[in-house]
Design an enzyme around this catalytic site. Structure first.
Site, mmCIF file in Angstrom:
data_model
loop_
_atom_site.group_PDB
_atom_site.id
_atom_site.type_symbol
_atom_site.label_atom_id
_atom_site.label_comp_id
_atom_site.label_asym_id
_atom_site.label_seq_id
_atom_site.Cartn_x
_atom_site.Cartn_y
_atom_site.Cartn_z
ATOM 1 N N ASN A 191 0.804 -1.228 0.000
ATOM 2 C CA ASN A 191 0.000 0.000 0.000
ATOM 3 C C ASN A 191 0.838 1.280 0.000
ATOM 4 O O ASN A 191 0.343 2.324 -0.413
ATOM 5 C CB ASN A 191 -0.927 -0.022 1.223
ATOM 6 C CG ASN A 191 -1.604 1.310 1.441
ATOM 7 O OD1 ASN A 191 -2.524 1.666 0.712
ATOM 8 N ND2 ASN A 191 -1.132 2.069 2.423
ATOM 9 N N TYR A 229 3.072 9.295 -11.526
ATOM 10 C CA TYR A 229 2.127 8.600 -10.640
ATOM 11 C C TYR A 229 1.199 7.647 -11.407
ATOM 12 O O TYR A 229 1.183 6.447 -11.120
ATOM 13 C CB TYR A 229 1.346 9.634 -9.813
ATOM 14 C CG TYR A 229 0.409 9.007 -8.813
ATOM 15 C CD1 TYR A 229 0.894 8.306 -7.717
ATOM 16 C CD2 TYR A 229 -0.972 9.091 -8.971
ATOM 17 C CE1 TYR A 229 0.028 7.701 -6.804
ATOM 18 C CE2 TYR A 229 -1.841 8.505 -8.070
ATOM 19 C CZ TYR A 229 -1.332 7.807 -6.988
ATOM 20 O OH TYR A 229 -2.182 7.211 -6.094
ATOM 21 N N LYS A 277 1.023 3.427 -11.427
ATOM 22 C CA LYS A 277 -0.169 2.641 -11.083
ATOM 23 C C LYS A 277 -0.611 1.748 -12.248
ATOM 24 O O LYS A 277 -1.183 0.686 -12.029
ATOM 25 C CB LYS A 277 -1.303 3.563 -10.617
ATOM 26 C CG LYS A 277 -0.969 4.319 -9.315
ATOM 27 C CD LYS A 277 -0.664 3.387 -8.142
ATOM 28 C CE LYS A 277 -0.503 4.146 -6.828
ATOM 29 N NZ LYS A 277 -0.258 3.276 -5.666
#
Ligand code: NAD
Length: 247
Positions: free
Chosen positions: A90, A155, A159
């Site tokens: 996470n 970013y 992902k």
């Protein structure tokens, strides 16, 4: 839902990770949370102890950019608790820098934590999960892994990679009874969101069909489901928890 299971949660000291740690403990798991510093790990553990002294929580703060340190921390969990049933990757950093303004090394820093560190945690854990006959891995992705985002290109790039890693490892590790899934949160009320510019958040929030941004608990519930036996036939899934927000 998780009675007797042992979980590791990276980035477990605050935000979405801390909500996952709490939900896992409430559901009967033993949890080792990883954070970046001793002080924040100790603070999170003290808060958990204060909430319910019967919860079995422990903490560590390996440098997630160092594969050896991550491996040692994972092995220490196995040493202490005998097994690892659930690995939650996470920890992550966001970015909103425009492409012209990236400093040298900035792109690599985001990819380093959001992608490379996940691999460093997965590799030693898979070894343990194979020996014990199975387990599950859940990675925190993001809604921008589907839509991209106008700015902070490192970013969404990271992902998209998380989703690719998730789908590929689900296929590779299914025969070893290891499920691999991801959760793709929409905009969620944490420090990471507080750090983003207002003009980026407000138009997005107004466009959410459920008319609110997510709470860390909304997202943590998906992590409970995916880690539980209720999800025994779910693998290779990227589960959106975003109020049907589509950027
Ligand atoms: P947060 O900033 O509140 O927490 C991030 C966590 O990552 C913290 O526990 C921190 O200790 C850890 N971390 C950060 N840098 C680290 C480092 N170098 N080494 C070790 N640990 C480090 O963020 P959050 O919003 O709770 O985000 C958690 C995850 O959810 C991230 O992967 C993020 O990309 C993802 N996410 C968040 C949102 C959102 O709106 N908040 C949306 C989509 C996805």
């Amino acid at each position: 839902m998780l009675k007797g299971k042992v979980a590791v949660v990276t980035g477990g000291t605050r935000g979405i990770g801390f909500a996952i740690v709490k939900k896992y403990l409430e559901n009967g798991a033993k949890v080792v949370l990883f954070g970046s510093r001793k002080e924040t790990v100790d603070k999170a553990l003290a808060a958990l102890k204060n909430e319910d002294p019967s919860w079995e929580a422990d903490g560590a703060y390996p440098d997630l950019s160092d594969p050896k340190k991550v491996e040692e921390a994972i092995e220490a969990v196995k040493e202490k608790f005998g097994r690892i049933d659930i690995l939650v990757n996470n920890a992550g950093i966001s970015d909103s820098t425009k492409v012209d303004n990236y400093e040298p090394g900035q792109f690599e820093k985001v990819i380093g934590l959001n992608v490379n560190s996940i691999f460093y945690a997965i590799q030693p854990t898979v070894k343990i999960m194979k020996e014990q006959g199975g387990g599950c891995i859940i990675n925190t992705s993001s809604m921008v892994s589907i839509s991209g985002q106008p700015g902070g290109v490192a970013y969404p790039t990271s992902k998209f990679a998380v989703n690719g890693l998730t789908l590929s490892l689900a296929r590779e590790l299914g025969p070893s009874n290891i499920r691999v899934n991801a959760v793709a949160p929409g905009i969620t009320r944490t420090d990471m969101v507080a750090a983003l510019p207002k003009e980026m958040i407000e138009p997005m929030a107004a466009a959410i069909p459920l008319r609110r941004i997510g709470e860390p608990e909304d997202v943590a519930n998906a992590f409970v489901f995916l880690a539980s036996d209720m999800a025994s036939y779910v693998t290779g899934e990227v589960l959106s928890v975003d109020g049907a927000m589509r950027a």
